[in-house]
Scaffold this motif. Sequence first.
Motif, PDB file in Angstrom:
ATOM      1  N   GLY A 178       8.185  -0.276   9.503  1.00 48.88           N
ATOM      2  CA  GLY A 178       7.349   0.518  10.211  1.00 48.88           C
ATOM      3  C   GLY A 178       7.786   1.859  10.364  1.00 48.88           C
ATOM      4  N   THR A 179       7.906   2.560   9.271  1.00 51.55           N
ATOM      5  CA  THR A 179       8.206   3.759   9.310  1.00 51.55           C
ATOM      6  C   THR A 179       7.108   4.711   8.529  1.00 51.55           C
ATOM      7  N   GLY A 180       6.173   3.798   7.968  1.00 49.43           N
ATOM      8  CA  GLY A 180       4.965   4.588   7.382  1.00 49.43           C
ATOM      9  C   GLY A 180       5.456   4.813   5.844  1.00 49.43           C
ATOM     10  N   LYS A 181       6.065   3.936   5.225  1.00 46.33           N
ATOM     11  CA  LYS A 181       6.652   4.387   3.884  1.00 46.33           C
ATOM     12  C   LYS A 181       5.576   4.391   2.721  1.00 46.33           C
ATOM     13  N   SER A 182       4.775   3.413   2.848  1.00 48.51           N
ATOM     14  CA  SER A 182       3.625   3.152   1.901  1.00 48.51           C
ATOM     15  C   SER A 182       2.198   3.904   2.200  1.00 48.51           C
ATOM     16  N   HIS A 183       1.975   4.246   3.509  1.00 51.14           N
ATOM     17  CA  HIS A 183       0.966   4.887   3.939  1.00 51.14           C
ATOM     18  C   HIS A 183       0.293   5.719   2.882  1.00 51.14           C
ATOM     19  N   VAL A 184       1.039   6.636   2.665  1.00 54.08           N
ATOM     20  CA  VAL A 184       0.668   8.028   1.984  1.00 54.08           C
ATOM     21  C   VAL A 184      -0.036   7.509   0.691  1.00 54.08           C
ATOM     22  N   TYR A 185       0.405   6.657  -0.081  1.00 52.31           N
ATOM     23  CA  TYR A 185       0.169   6.215  -1.407  1.00 52.31           C
ATOM     24  C   TYR A 185      -0.939   5.129  -1.248  1.00 52.31           C
ATOM     25  N   LYS A 186      -1.281   4.498  -0.234  1.00 53.21           N
ATOM     26  CA  LYS A 186      -2.219   3.670  -0.004  1.00 53.21           C
ATOM     27  C   LYS A 186      -3.482   4.087   0.349  1.00 53.21           C
ATOM     28  N   GLU A 187      -3.287   5.249   1.570  1.00 54.82           N
ATOM     29  CA  GLU A 187      -4.694   5.403   2.466  1.00 54.82           C
ATOM     30  C   GLU A 187      -4.620   6.863   2.203  1.00 54.82           C
ATOM     31  N   ILE A 188      -3.789   7.748   1.907  1.00 51.81           N
ATOM     32  CA  ILE A 188      -4.251   9.123   1.769  1.00 51.81           C
ATOM     33  C   ILE A 188      -4.757   9.864   0.665  1.00 51.81           C
ATOM     34  N   SER A 189      -4.476   9.193  -0.522  1.00 50.38           N
ATOM     35  CA  SER A 189      -4.927   9.913  -1.802  1.00 50.38           C
ATOM     36  C   SER A 189      -5.434   8.736  -2.668  1.00 50.38           C
ATOM     37  N   PRO A 190      -6.864   9.103  -3.108  1.00 52.52           N
ATOM     38  CA  PRO A 190      -7.663   8.299  -3.958  1.00 52.52           C
ATOM     39  C   PRO A 190      -7.017   8.450  -5.446  1.00 52.52           C
ATOM     40  N   ASN A 191      -5.950   8.953  -5.701  1.00 49.03           N
ATOM     41  CA  ASN A 191      -5.252   9.330  -7.091  1.00 49.03           C
ATOM     42  C   ASN A 191      -4.225   8.794  -6.970  1.00 49.03           C
ATOM     43  N   SER A 192      -3.643   7.930  -6.155  1.00 49.94           N
ATOM     44  CA  SER A 192      -2.233   7.175  -6.232  1.00 49.94           C
ATOM     45  C   SER A 192      -2.674   5.688  -6.085  1.00 49.94           C
ATOM     46  N   ILE A 193      -1.845   4.698  -6.433  1.00 48.27           N
ATOM     47  CA  ILE A 193      -2.008   3.222  -6.354  1.00 48.27           C
ATOM     48  C   ILE A 193      -0.940   2.831  -5.830  1.00 48.27           C
ATOM     49  N   LEU A 194      -0.702   1.717  -4.894  1.00 47.48           N
ATOM     50  CA  LEU A 194       0.173   0.868  -4.580  1.00 47.48           C
ATOM     51  C   LEU A 194       0.289  -0.385  -5.176  1.00 47.48           C
TER      52      LEU A 194
END
Length: 678
Positions: free
Chosen positions: A229-245
């Motif tokens: 619940g600390t948002g570890k994967s949020h940046v890589y999934k939601e924030i950038s269209p150039n990253s993939i989770l």
Amino acid sequence: MSSVELDRKLNDVFAGRVVRKDLTKLIKEGANVPVYVLEYLLGMYAATDDEESIQEGVQRVKKILSDNFVRPDEAEKIKSRIRELGQYSIIDKVTVVLNPKADQYEAEFSNLGLKGVPIPANFVKEFDKLLAGGIWCMVKIDYYYDEELKNVTPFSVNGLKPIQMPNMDMNEVFEGRKSFTKEEWIDVLIRSTGMEPTQLEDRVKWHLLLRLVPLVENNYNMCELGPRGTGKSHVYKEISPNSILVSGGQSTVANLFYNMSSRKIGLVGLWDCVAFDEVAGIKFKDKDGIQIMKDYMASGSFARGKEEKTASASMVFVGNINQSLDSLIKTSHLFAPFPEEMANDTAFFDRMHYYLPGWEIPKMRPDFFTDRYGFIVDYIAEFFREMKKRSFADSIDKYFKLGNNLNQRDTVGVRKTVSGLMKLLYPNGEYTREDIEEVLQYALEGRRRVKEQLKKIGGMEFFDINFSYIDKDTLTEEYVSVPEQGGGKLIPEGIGKPGHVYVVGHADSGMIGVYKLENQVVSGTGKFDKSGLGSHRGAKESLDTAFRYFTANSKSISNTISTKTKDYLMHISDLQGIGLTDELAIAELIGLCSGALEKPVQESMVVIGNMTVGGTISKVEEFANVLQVCVDAGAKKVLIPASSVVDLQTVPSDLLVKVQPIFYSDATDAVFKALGVS
């Protein structure tokens, strides 16, 4: 500066490039699309601070989403609409595969549920990410049913536009950055990811910035483990269209690196960042998967078939720590949540440039999410992408040089972290000595955290952990530590109770552990009761050896010791949970004498070494590693067999200065020296 003033400045300097983040939140709750898709639309219709225009834009975005965004439960309704109208535009995630039998590319729509839809090759050539994981697009779909072609789908792709910024003027960012202080710019960046900086401590802000470094730095390897619940994967999934989770953990070499049969490069060649969610589940179907990953993490290249391929994608590993940090530090290492085949692989972890302490980031609450202005996510993603082409790795050289405890891998890791943070904070290259020093200290800390764990797993090979940097002007050397280091030592300071002894020895697995022996003397008939042993025969025999020697030689130690009118009770604790050792005889002899004489062992002392029934002292194996474990456990003094004097040359000098070695020649000498009796 107040939040309102910062909003005003941001709108003035970056007009049309910012959006109010509560709008994203508002619409996001009703539409299951990534943030960058929403903000792409908001950027087109609501990138302003005029309230009336914002409301108009929001309504328009809502209409586009309600009319064109495909919800999985309304897929049939949308298919019907395409059929009735003959052509219709939708927003969906599109993945493309090549159908070699029909010699055509075919699209698969994530929410619409359509497969095998023909798509013109020119779209695939222009947007090759369609072939690897897929991208969100505005798609124009045609419908034409031909009775003669019954096995052919009537759907076809007529037009496709990825939901991404078409162009980026970097000078706009460089010039705009000059209008903001460092603190303001950090707040802007954090707001752009959807978080509210005024609710966060400065250190947490730095951690959130570090999550962005893999998006601006080529081939950056980062690990973040912490609570849920600390948002570890949020940046890589939601924030950038150039990253993939990559969720679920399981992957193949073909998917990740290179597919030999289709001759197509995998995810690392098509995305700026590949993030692995839930590291505990990482699994390769191929035996050589981890080896290829290690090769790639070290060099940015990998060998497949006859040739070597290069790629620039960063690798991020995020996962959960399920036990308390204290117990993990005491009993294991901070990489323990990784799967078994990686958990003790020092070569794999040595390639990590930074270990972000996820336990320092608070669990996400509603007030942590911002309703102020930040960059449109797609705009900031393009800024990140452009910055990947630049390097700030040499920015420390003007003022500082790195200390001599850093090897080549440490230096590369620190320089990459510095480069990434400098790109984020000072993209225009304007910074002061204090600015670069602050970044350098933070970079050294994260790499040292990696090295501390490597030392726990690999022993003396990774001894050099005293990271430092030297000021080129004053030549003063500053050392950087990690906050979790030093707390919660296994061996407390101060005098212990009589009969209590700490011992360090080898477990059956070969790992070196710390154990506590607690002896108690009560009235009785000379019995020796042992607990805490389980079924460990070696430990039992070693303790019995100690008791036999004690009963045979107690009078040469002290006439006051009685072995016939007392019972001796002993309990052993495996302080690190790695299994018991059979190197206990000397320590237990000291414990029995200490309890019988009611005289405690010297303060913060650890006993090493073992003996046979006849009193012959055994040599200590892996002496330097054993001494390192003693120091890590908090020992100030170590009782050492005299036969190990020759091994002192294997111990690094800065380890020796941390502990007082006390040598014993035989078992009785060990008792006297442990109890401080001359």
